[in-house]
Design a protein around this motif. Sequence first.
Motif, short mmCIF file in Angstrom:
data_model
loop_
_atom_site.label_atom_id
_atom_site.label_comp_id
_atom_site.label_asym_id
_atom_site.label_seq_id
_atom_site.Cartn_x
_atom_site.Cartn_y
_atom_site.Cartn_z
N VAL A 183 24.33 -10.60 -64.45
CA VAL A 183 24.48 -9.28 -64.03
C VAL A 183 23.64 -8.77 -64.66
N GLU A 184 23.87 -8.95 -66.39
CA GLU A 184 23.34 -8.62 -67.13
C GLU A 184 21.65 -8.93 -67.33
N ALA A 185 21.49 -9.72 -67.35
CA ALA A 185 19.83 -10.42 -66.48
C ALA A 185 19.03 -10.09 -66.21
N GLU A 186 20.08 -9.15 -64.37
CA GLU A 186 18.62 -8.50 -63.68
C GLU A 186 19.00 -7.36 -63.61
N ALA A 187 19.72 -6.71 -65.19
CA ALA A 187 19.74 -5.30 -64.62
C ALA A 187 18.67 -4.07 -65.64
N GLU A 188 17.91 -4.80 -65.74
CA GLU A 188 16.35 -4.21 -66.52
C GLU A 188 15.32 -4.36 -65.37
N ALA A 189 15.42 -5.23 -64.30
CA ALA A 189 14.87 -5.57 -62.80
C ALA A 189 15.80 -4.49 -62.42
N GLU A 190 16.98 -4.40 -61.95
CA GLU A 190 17.02 -3.71 -60.57
C GLU A 190 17.86 -2.70 -61.21
N ALA A 191 18.07 -2.19 -62.46
CA ALA A 191 18.03 -0.60 -63.01
C ALA A 191 16.88 0.40 -63.04
N ARG A 192 15.41 -0.36 -63.31
CA ARG A 192 14.47 0.37 -63.26
C ARG A 192 14.91 1.94 -64.78
N ALA A 193 15.30 2.16 -64.37
CA ALA A 193 16.20 3.32 -66.21
C ALA A 193 14.28 3.82 -66.69
N ILE A 200 19.41 3.25 -57.77
CA ILE A 200 21.37 3.06 -57.54
C ILE A 200 20.44 1.73 -56.91
N THR A 201 20.99 0.26 -57.05
CA THR A 201 21.07 -0.60 -56.54
C THR A 201 22.85 -0.94 -56.09
N ALA A 202 22.65 -2.37 -55.74
CA ALA A 202 23.80 -3.17 -54.84
C ALA A 202 24.71 -2.87 -55.74
N THR A 203 24.44 -3.35 -57.35
CA THR A 203 25.33 -3.51 -58.63
C THR A 203 25.88 -1.90 -58.85
N SER A 204 24.91 -0.91 -58.83
CA SER A 204 24.96 0.39 -59.07
C SER A 204 26.06 1.11 -59.03
N LEU A 205 26.25 -0.08 -57.41
CA LEU A 205 27.67 0.55 -56.46
C LEU A 205 29.00 0.03 -56.36
N LEU A 243 26.64 8.38 -52.40
CA LEU A 243 25.65 7.08 -53.57
C LEU A 243 24.82 6.12 -52.10
N GLU A 244 23.92 5.88 -52.13
CA GLU A 244 23.29 4.40 -51.84
C GLU A 244 22.10 3.74 -52.20
N GLU A 245 22.63 2.80 -52.00
CA GLU A 245 21.58 2.05 -53.08
C GLU A 245 20.27 2.56 -52.20
N GLY A 246 19.16 2.48 -52.87
CA GLY A 246 18.14 2.82 -53.14
C GLY A 246 17.54 4.91 -53.43
N ASP A 247 18.48 5.63 -53.34
CA ASP A 247 19.16 6.18 -54.06
C ASP A 247 18.20 6.52 -56.09
N VAL A 248 18.14 7.48 -55.68
CA VAL A 248 17.41 7.58 -57.06
C VAL A 248 17.96 9.05 -58.26
N LEU A 249 18.69 8.58 -59.19
CA LEU A 249 19.41 9.98 -60.15
C LEU A 249 17.93 10.23 -61.37
N VAL A 250 18.04 11.53 -61.24
CA VAL A 250 17.00 12.49 -62.62
C VAL A 250 18.40 12.85 -63.24
N LEU A 251 19.17 12.04 -64.71
CA LEU A 251 19.89 12.57 -65.42
C LEU A 251 18.69 13.79 -65.99
N GLU A 252 18.46 15.16 -66.44
CA GLU A 252 18.35 15.77 -67.54
C GLU A 252 19.20 16.41 -68.51
N LEU A 253 19.07 16.32 -69.44
CA LEU A 253 19.81 16.35 -70.59
C LEU A 253 19.50 17.83 -71.38
#
Length: 298
Positions: A158-168, A201-206, A273-283
């Motif tokens: 899961v961690e190995a795929e995280a960077e590709a999936e999360a796209r943060a 948001i990916t399947a892992t994020s849910l 939240l559903e897969e494909g949604d995008v969160l914008v976290l504004e500090l």
Amino acid sequence: MQRENPERFCKIGPFEMGERNRNGKRPAVCEEPKGFCLRIQSHEDLKDGKKELPPAAVRKYGDQMADHIFLKVPNCGKHWKIELRTSPRRDRMWLEKGWEEFASFYLLDQGDLATFSSEGEHAYFRVRIFSWDDMEIYHPIRGVGVDVSGPKRKETRVEAEAEAEARAISISPRSSADEHQYDISKVSSFRSDKPCLNVQITATSLTNRVFINPEFALEHFCKEGSCCDLSLQNTLGDRIWTVQCISYTISDGRMRTVISGAGWKSFRQDNHLEEGDVLVLELIEERRCRVSIIRAQK
């Protein structure tokens, strides 16, 4: 190598899990076992009501545990209360409310092994967690910015795929998201003069956690090898969710950062939240983000 059967007692006593005797071998059994082991076979096991206690543990401790169990890990001053569901014949028990939050906070994953050692008190157990490679994981402390340094664990699938999936990615102040090669159609209209982070948001994020950009987290949330509370606020400012932000290092020295805990579960459920949604976290303040949700195109 044959994997250990989770439905048998582990050796917990003079030789703790992972320790060896003088001959360099792990003891196979204990004459009077003081606890039991729990293997995480699948991600379903991490949800409330899905993980069943071993039958031998129910037979030995069922009368003591009643409708709840208290768990304590190293570095944790307080016990976690986990509710139990019992079959009508009281010969089977499942971990209910509180288990999913516990599993999320300590980043339990498929293949991990948790040892439960009786503290000699009613329904109180000391827990140690080992990853699939038999290395004991670090045990973060609930609190703000506290050190959680400890043994590094190998990277899971899961961690190995995280960077590709999360796209943060992080967005510098006074820039727009369309300056980055990241889901431009969904975030190009968002502009801010504050540091921002985009999370797809990916399947892992849910499930019980979402991976985020570690460099952004290191600069704005918490230092490497620590955890902290992070507040997520909706755009109206009338709802706030407190989530856990945990930073840790894997065996090759790379850093991973996740948002998890009961607060994340509530946030994703309350905001549908559903897969494909995008969160914008504004500090907007220290460890406080205003979250804009850009829905996936149907």
